[in-house]
Write a protein that holds these residues in place. Structure first.
Motif, PDB file in Angstrom:
ATOM      1  N   PRO A  91      -6.844  -9.646  15.884  1.00 18.29           N
ATOM      2  CA  PRO A  91      -6.838 -10.907  15.149  1.00 18.29           C
ATOM      3  C   PRO A  91      -7.699 -10.865  13.897  1.00 18.29           C
ATOM      4  N   ASP A  92      -7.249 -11.568  12.847  1.00 18.87           N
ATOM      5  CA  ASP A  92      -8.052 -11.810  11.651  1.00 18.87           C
ATOM      6  C   ASP A  92      -8.492 -10.538  10.949  1.00 18.87           C
ATOM      7  N   VAL A  93      -7.627  -9.553  10.864  1.00 19.28           N
ATOM      8  CA  VAL A  93      -7.976  -8.309  10.172  1.00 19.28           C
ATOM      9  C   VAL A  93      -7.513  -8.408   8.725  1.00 19.28           C
ATOM     10  N   ASP A  94      -8.444  -8.637   7.822  1.00 16.63           N
ATOM     11  CA  ASP A  94      -8.103  -8.783   6.410  1.00 16.63           C
ATOM     12  C   ASP A  94      -8.525  -7.581   5.582  1.00 16.63           C
ATOM     13  N   ARG A  95      -9.383  -6.727   6.128  1.00 14.76           N
ATOM     14  CA  ARG A  95      -9.805  -5.524   5.422  1.00 14.76           C
ATOM     15  C   ARG A  95      -9.809  -4.371   6.425  1.00 14.76           C
ATOM     16  N   PRO A  96      -9.816  -3.127   5.935  1.00 11.92           N
ATOM     17  CA  PRO A  96      -9.589  -1.990   6.830  1.00 11.92           C
ATOM     18  C   PRO A  96     -10.521  -1.914   8.023  1.00 11.92           C
ATOM     19  N   ASN A  97     -11.818  -2.271   7.877  1.00 10.38           N
ATOM     20  CA  ASN A  97     -12.752  -2.056   8.979  1.00 10.38           C
ATOM     21  C   ASN A  97     -13.162  -3.345   9.677  1.00 10.38           C
ATOM     22  N   GLU A  98     -12.402  -4.423   9.513  1.00  6.50           N
ATOM     23  CA  GLU A  98     -12.729  -5.649  10.220  1.00  6.50           C
ATOM     24  C   GLU A  98     -12.060  -5.638  11.596  1.00  6.50           C
ATOM     25  N   GLY A  99     -12.862  -5.853  12.619  1.00  6.90           N
ATOM     26  CA  GLY A  99     -12.350  -5.834  13.981  1.00  6.90           C
ATOM     27  C   GLY A  99     -12.466  -4.478  14.635  1.00  6.90           C
ATOM     28  N   VAL A 100     -12.689  -3.436  13.833  1.00  7.35           N
ATOM     29  CA  VAL A 100     -12.875  -2.089  14.374  1.00  7.35           C
ATOM     30  C   VAL A 100     -14.118  -1.469  13.744  1.00  7.35           C
ATOM     31  N   PHE A 101     -14.636  -0.428  14.387  1.00  9.29           N
ATOM     32  CA  PHE A 101     -15.736   0.338  13.799  1.00  9.29           C
ATOM     33  C   PHE A 101     -15.111   1.456  12.972  1.00  9.29           C
ATOM     34  N   ALA A 102     -15.220   1.327  11.646  1.00  8.49           N
ATOM     35  CA  ALA A 102     -14.503   2.238  10.755  1.00  8.49           C
ATOM     36  C   ALA A 102     -15.439   2.786   9.683  1.00  8.49           C
ATOM     37  N   TRP A 103     -15.058   3.899   9.116  1.00 12.82           N
ATOM     38  CA  TRP A 103     -15.808   4.502   8.021  1.00 12.82           C
ATOM     39  C   TRP A 103     -14.841   5.258   7.125  1.00 12.82           C
ATOM     40  N   GLN A 104     -15.262   5.493   5.896  1.00 18.80           N
ATOM     41  CA  GLN A 104     -14.403   6.154   4.922  1.00 18.80           C
ATOM     42  C   GLN A 104     -14.853   7.596   4.728  1.00 18.80           C
ATOM     43  N   GLU A 105     -13.921   8.522   4.820  1.00 23.10           N
ATOM     44  CA  GLU A 105     -14.197   9.938   4.622  1.00 23.10           C
ATOM     45  C   GLU A 105     -14.312  10.252   3.128  1.00 23.10           C
ATOM     46  N   GLU A 106     -14.816  11.446   2.822  1.00 25.22           N
ATOM     47  CA  GLU A 106     -14.977  11.835   1.422  1.00 25.22           C
ATOM     48  C   GLU A 106     -13.649  11.893   0.683  1.00 25.22           C
ATOM     49  N   ASP A 107     -12.566  12.193   1.420  1.00 25.18           N
ATOM     50  CA  ASP A 107     -11.256  12.271   0.776  1.00 25.18           C
ATOM     51  C   ASP A 107     -10.603  10.900   0.611  1.00 25.18           C
ATOM     52  N   GLY A 108     -11.317   9.848   1.031  1.00 26.31           N
ATOM     53  CA  GLY A 108     -10.793   8.495   0.851  1.00 26.31           C
ATOM     54  C   GLY A 108     -10.127   7.905   2.073  1.00 26.31           C
ATOM     55  N   ASP A 109      -9.844   8.738   3.086  1.00 26.40           N
ATOM     56  CA  ASP A 109      -9.191   8.222   4.292  1.00 26.40           C
ATOM     57  C   ASP A 109     -10.164   7.376   5.107  1.00 26.40           C
ATOM     58  N   TRP A 110      -9.617   6.311   5.738  1.00 21.08           N
ATOM     59  CA  TRP A 110     -10.402   5.491   6.648  1.00 21.08           C
ATOM     60  C   TRP A 110     -10.131   5.940   8.076  1.00 21.08           C
ATOM     61  N   LEU A 111     -11.207   6.196   8.830  1.00 24.25           N
ATOM     62  CA  LEU A 111     -11.108   6.518  10.248  1.00 24.25           C
ATOM     63  C   LEU A 111     -11.778   5.406  11.042  1.00 24.25           C
ATOM     64  N   ALA A 112     -11.394   5.273  12.303  1.00 21.84           N
ATOM     65  CA  ALA A 112     -11.970   4.211  13.135  1.00 21.84           C
ATOM     66  C   ALA A 112     -11.966   4.636  14.595  1.00 21.84           C
TER      67      ALA A 112
END
Length: 491
Positions: free
Chosen positions: A64-85
Motif C-alpha cells: 500500500p501507498d508506494v509512491d517512490r522506489p523504497n517506500e514500504g520496503v528496505f531498499a538501496w541504490q547500487e553504483e550502477d543505478g539499480d535499486w535493490l530491496a
C-alpha cells in the motif's frame, strides 16, 4: 585547546520494529516449521529457497501507498543505478524465479519456502518490520482444484501444529466477486484504481476496525487513537452501502451465502464468474471431507495486497485470548493467500496462473504459546564441572562420551575457582545434572553426579545440612557415569 569530543558509545538496544530471539524461541519456531514442512511435503510440494534481496523492479509496487522506489520496503541504490530491496513477502520473488527457470521446472510447479521478510512500515505492538513467513504455492494451473487443495492443506497444517478442529476456520472468498460488486457500485475502470485500492484495504480491516471504521474509510477517512489520519476512498453513501452489503452477505450456510452473492453481482460477468469459482471450490472441499466446520465462504475476506486476481483465503483462529489490557478477544488471522494469475505475466508477457498461501509464523507461534500448546522449557545440557584446570582433557572426554550417547552436554568454561559459581551457571542453564570429578574422585576412579532437578525440589523444603544426606547426589564408578546420567534423565 579544546579537548576532542569522545565518540559516544552505541546504545545496546534492538532497533524499533525488530526483535531478538533466544534458545527456546528459536527451537519452538524450528519445531513448528518442521511440522508444517512435513504436511507440505506430504501434499507433494518441494522445498525451495530464494534470495532475500530482489530488484525493486522485480518486487513490483504491491504494498500500500508506494509512491517512490523504497517506500514500504528496505531498499538501496547500487553504483550502477539499480535499486535493490529486501523481499517484503515470498510470492513476488517466486514470480521472478518461475519466469527465470520455467523451462527447467515441471508444470504445474509446486513449492514451499520458509524464511524472514522485511517491511519498512510503522512498527507497533505485535507489528514487526522483520517477521517469518511460510509459503506454499502452485504455479501453472488455472484449475480451482489447486485452490481447494491449498485450503485443505492449510487446514491439515493447523491441526498438525496443535490447533484442534473447532478452534480455527479457513474463510474463502473471490476477488472477482468483489470486482463485480465494485462494477455495480460504479467503481470499475482505470480512473477508479486509487479508490478501489483504498476500498480493498478498508474491507481487509473489518475485524480490527469494525463496520463503522470501515464505513469511515469508504467515505472521507478515519483518525485513529494516536491522531494519525488515514484518507478514505471518498465514496458517497449509496456506493458505500453497496460495498457494506457485500461485506455483510454471509449467511448461515455456504449455499445461502453464494446465493446472496449471486444477487449482489447481477449484471456483472466478472462477478458471476467469481461466484461460480467459489461454488466449485466449496464443492471440491466438501467432497474431500472439509465441511463448514473447517472451511466456510465469507465475503469479508479480501486480502490487502494488490496482486490477487481470484479466490482468496484466510485462516482465522476462533478461540479467545486476553489482550494487553486484560480484555478477551479472538486471536484472529494467522495465514492467508489467494490466486495471482497476473504476477508472472509481468516478466513473461504471458498469463501464468498461480495460487498460494502464506502462514504468519510468528503469529501462529504466539497462538500456540497462548494456549500452552508449545513452549515448554527444554532441559539444558548436562554440565561437567571443572575442579582442576590441568585436567581439562579428562572433562572433555566425559562430555564427548555423553554427546556420543545423544545426551546434550558441556564443560564449564568460566573461571573454575569458585565452585558455587559453577552450580549457579548450571542452574541458569536449566541443567538437569552436574558431574564432579576432583582429585580425590580421580584417584578413587569415581565421579559425583548431582541430580539438580531433585536437588532444587529438596532445597525448597530442606536446610542445606539436610540436603547433604538426601539422594540427590550420587557417587558412582567412572565407568558407570553414562548409565547413571541416563537413569536420572529418564526418571
Amino acid at each position: 585547546m579544546a579537548k576532542p569530543k569522545k565518540t559516544p558509545r552505541p546504545k545496546a538496544q534492538t532497533p524499533k520494529g525488530f526483535a531478538d530471539y533466544f534458545g527456546t524461541d528459536v527451537r519452538d519456531r524450528n519445531d513448528m516449521l518442521r511440522a508444517i514442512g512435513e504436511v507440505y511435503h506430504r501434499y507433494g510440494f518441494d522445498a525451495f529457497e530464494s534470495s532475500a534481496v530482489e530488484t525493486v523492479e522485480a518486487l513490483g509496487k504491491f504494498l500500500p501507498d508506494v509512491d517512490r522506489p523504497n517506500e514500504g520496503v528496505f531498499a538501496w541504490q547500487e553504483e550502477d543505478g539499480d535499486w535493490l530491496a529486501l523481499r517484503y513477502d515470498m510470492t513476488a520473488p517466486l514470480a521472478r524465479v518461475y519466469a527465470q527457470h520455467r523451462n527447467d521446472l515441471p508444470t504445474p510447479y509446486r513449492r514451499f519456502t520458509m524464511g524472514p521478510v522485511w517491511r519498512n512500515e510503522k512498527p507497533g505492538p505485535g507489528r514487526f518490520r522483520q517477521f517469518y513467513q511460510c509459503d506454499a504455492d502452485t504455479v501453472g494451473t488455472a484449475s480451482m482444484a489447486a485452490d481447494a487443495e491449498i485450503c485443505a492443506m492449510l487446514s491439515d497444517t493447523l491441526e498438525a501444529v496443535g490447533i484442534p478442529r473447532g478452534d480455527y476456520v479457513i474463510r474463502i472468498n473471490n476477488r472477482k466477486v468483489l470486482n463485480g460488486v465494485m462494477e455495480v457500485a460504479g467503481l470499475s475502470g482505470d480512473d477508479k484504481e486509487a479508490e478501489r485500492g483504498i476500498v480493498l484495504r478498508a474491507i481487509d480491516k473489518l475485524d480490527r476496525l469494525g463496520a463503522d471504521g470501515v464505513r469511515a474509510l469508504l467515505g472521507a477517512g478515519r483518525k485513529d487513537e494516536s491522531g494519525d489520519f488515514t484518507e478514505g476512498a471518498g465514496l458517497g453513501d449509496p456506493q458505500s452501502e453497496i460495498i457494506m452489503g457485500f461485506m455483510q452477505a454471509k449467511r448461515e450456510t455456504g449455499v445461502e451465502t453464494i446465493a446472496r452473492l449471486r444477487d449482489l453481482v447481477q449484471g456483472s460477468n466478472i462477478g458471476t464468474k467469481g461466484v461460480d469459482e467459489l461454488e466449485e471450490i466449496a464443492g471440491l472441499l466438501d467432497a474431500a471431507g472439509y465441511g463448514s466446520d473447517r472451511v466456510e465462504v465469507d465475503p469479508s475476506v479480501v486480502r490487502g495486497l494488490g496482486y490477487y486476481t481470484g479466490p482468496v483465503y484466510e485462516a482465522e483462529l476462533t478461540f479467545e485470548v486476553t489482550d494487553d489490557k486484560g480484555r478477551p478477544r479472538n486471536f484472529g488471522s494467522v495465514a492467508g493467500g489467494g490466486r495471482y494469475d497476473d504476477l508472472v505475466k509481468r516478466f513473461t508477457g504471458q498469463e501464468v496462473p498461480a495460487t498460494g498461501v502464506s502462514i504468519g509464523v510468528d503469529r501462529l507461534l504466539a497462538a500456540l504459546r497462548a494456549t500452552n500448546r508449545i513452549g515448554t522449557e527444554a532441559p539444558g545440557p548436562v554440565v561437567v564441572t571443572v575442579m582442576d584446570r590441568d585436567r581439562m582433557a579428562d572433562y572433555q572426554a566425559m562430555v564427548a562420551e555423553l554427546r556420543e550417547a545423544g545426551i546434550r552436554a558441556e564443560v564449564y568454561l568460566g573461571n573454575p575457582k569458585n565452585f558455587g559459581n559453577q552450580l549457579k551457571y548450571a542452574d541458569k542453564r536449566g541443567s538437569p545434572v552436574a558431574i564432579i570429578e576432583g582429585g580425590d574422585e580421580k584417584e578413587r576412579g569415581v565421579v559425583q553426579i548431582k541430580d539438580l532437578v531433585l536437588g532444587a525440589k529438596i532445597a525448597e523444603t530442606a536446610t542445606h545440612e539436610e540436603w547433604k544426606d538426601r539422594p540427590s547426589q550420587f557417587e558412582v564408578p567412572r565407568a558407570e557415569m553414562l548409565a547413571k546420567v541416563r537413569e536420572i534423565l529418564e526418571g
